[in-house]
Design a protein around this motif. Structure first.
Motif, short mmCIF file in Angstrom:
data_model
loop_
_atom_site.label_atom_id
_atom_site.label_comp_id
_atom_site.label_asym_id
_atom_site.label_seq_id
_atom_site.Cartn_x
_atom_site.Cartn_y
_atom_site.Cartn_z
N HIS A 1 -5.21 0.67 2.27
CA HIS A 1 -4.98 1.46 1.03
C HIS A 1 -4.79 2.84 1.74
N LEU A 2 -5.24 3.37 2.66
CA LEU A 2 -5.00 4.76 3.09
C LEU A 2 -3.91 4.76 3.94
N SER A 3 -3.72 3.53 4.81
CA SER A 3 -2.71 3.85 5.78
C SER A 3 -1.27 3.61 5.18
N PHE A 4 -1.38 2.71 4.22
CA PHE A 4 -0.07 2.02 3.65
C PHE A 4 0.31 2.17 2.18
N GLY A 5 -0.83 2.72 1.30
CA GLY A 5 -0.65 2.94 -0.09
C GLY A 5 -0.85 1.64 -0.49
N LEU A 6 -1.33 0.63 -0.06
CA LEU A 6 -1.42 -0.74 -0.64
C LEU A 6 -2.16 -0.51 -1.87
N PRO A 7 -1.85 -1.11 -3.20
CA PRO A 7 -2.60 -0.87 -4.21
C PRO A 7 -3.74 -1.94 -4.34
N ALA A 8 -4.83 -1.48 -3.92
CA ALA A 8 -6.19 -2.47 -3.80
C ALA A 8 -7.37 -1.74 -4.51
N VAL A 9 -8.04 -2.68 -4.98
CA VAL A 9 -9.18 -2.33 -5.42
C VAL A 9 -10.47 -3.17 -5.17
#
Length: 329
Positions: A167-175
């Motif tokens: 999430h922090l590196s690639f902006g992956l939309p994860a929760v």
């Protein structure tokens, strides 16, 4: 809430919580792409027991979360991906820790890469309350220190951090959802509640358990499934981690007594089973603070007694699937 009526993918769909989540998603109008672990028997785990009307909205994809190709087949283009596939038996993690790294850490990496490349809308990742270790303060909030007291817990912590990093590196939309002790129909025979019920249902008058004093926050599986679905649709949750639990604490001995009362059985409980957790690995106390998730609008709908009654009705009807011997976790 942002509803999405498209395809929702579930890894670990053949398992205990996964199969309940599949049912709930179909009930809410979604098409589900369900990943089951390939086996030579051609079975779909607990999905085999679902109503044909539910399965009509499920595309089953046998594979293995450790295989990138299998994962991509399930994930590509899904509106929401629920990642539940994992090795979860704590005792076995002492015996074969590498398998937990391969499945729980590298398997999660495969899911992350597939979500990143496959344009999935959101990833809902599964953590566990075991990552907190024995409570240093209660109730346990998301800011509680993390302590891996088993190889299983360590593998889940590593997976959680992989999700955070993507999430922090690639902006992956994860929760990430961190459920506490889920119980209900279809749960593994290794777990304490199925073990107690199956021994009583088999006619035991002396029920053997591994330990009576550890306390847990037991949440009914339908509430856990609802928490997953809630985070799959909630606005503004990407990059966050949420606890899910009832906030109520009860000892193993206490829940055993409740089960005996519900089943109308007069039994004695003893700690005769061999403990498979090393002493310093035992998690003695878990109780959830789910304030952050409740503030978004989720809350459990079932009491402990509601869930235990449902289990007391379900497990005796499926007793042939369970060993009525000793609780060893």
């Amino acid at each position: 809430m942002t509803p999405s009526m498209g395809t929702h993918a579930v890894t670990g769909a053949d398992g205990f919580i996964g199969s309940h989540l599949v049912e709930l998603l179909v009930e809410r109008g979604h098409r589900v792409r369900a990943m089951t672990q390939y086996n030579s028997f051609g079975t779909w785990g607990w999905l085999d027991t679902l109503d044909s009307g539910v399965l009509a909205s499920v595309d089953v994809v046998p594979g293995d979360v450790r295989d990138p190709g299998s994962v991509r087949q399930v994930v590509d283009g899904a509106d929401v991906v629920y990642h539940l596939a994992a090795l979860i038996a704590i005792p076995y993690s002492y015996q074969a820790p590498r398998s937990y790294v391969e499945t729980n850490v590298l398997g999660t990496l495969n899911v992350l890469e597939a979500v990143r490349d496959g344009q999935a809308g959101r990833l809902v990742h599964t953590s566990t309350s075991e990552t907190y270790g024995t409570a240093r303060s209660v109730p346990i909030s998301e800011t509680h220190p993390l302590q891996a007291q088993s190889p299983y817990a360590a593998s889940k912590l590593a997976a959680d951090k992989m999700v955070e990093s993507y999430h922090l590196s690639f902006g992956l939309p994860a929760v990430t959802l961190r459920p506490f002790n889920t119980f209900g129909p279809r749960q593994s025979a290794r777990a304490v509640i199925p073990t107690i019920i199956s021994q009583i249902a088999a006619g035991a008058r002396s029920v053997r358990l591994g330990a009576l004093s550890p306390t847990r926050d037991f949440m009914y599986v339908k509430d856990t499934a609802a928490a997953f679905a809630f985070l799959g649709a909630a606005d503004g949750v990407e990059g966050e981690l949420y606890n899910a639990g009832t906030g109520e604490e009860i000892s193993v001995g206490g829940v055993a007594a409740k089960i005996a009362e519900i089943m109308g059985a007069t039994v004695e409980f003893s700690c005769e089973a061999e403990r498979l957790r090393p002493a310093s690995s035992e998690v003695l106390r878990l109780v959830c603070d789910s304030t952050r998730l409740r503030a978004l609008g989720w809350a459990p709908d079932h009491t402990l007694e509601d869930g235990l009654k449902a289990c007391a009705a379900w497990f005796p009807e499926h007793i042939d699937r369970y060993k009525t011997t000793i609780y060893n976790v």
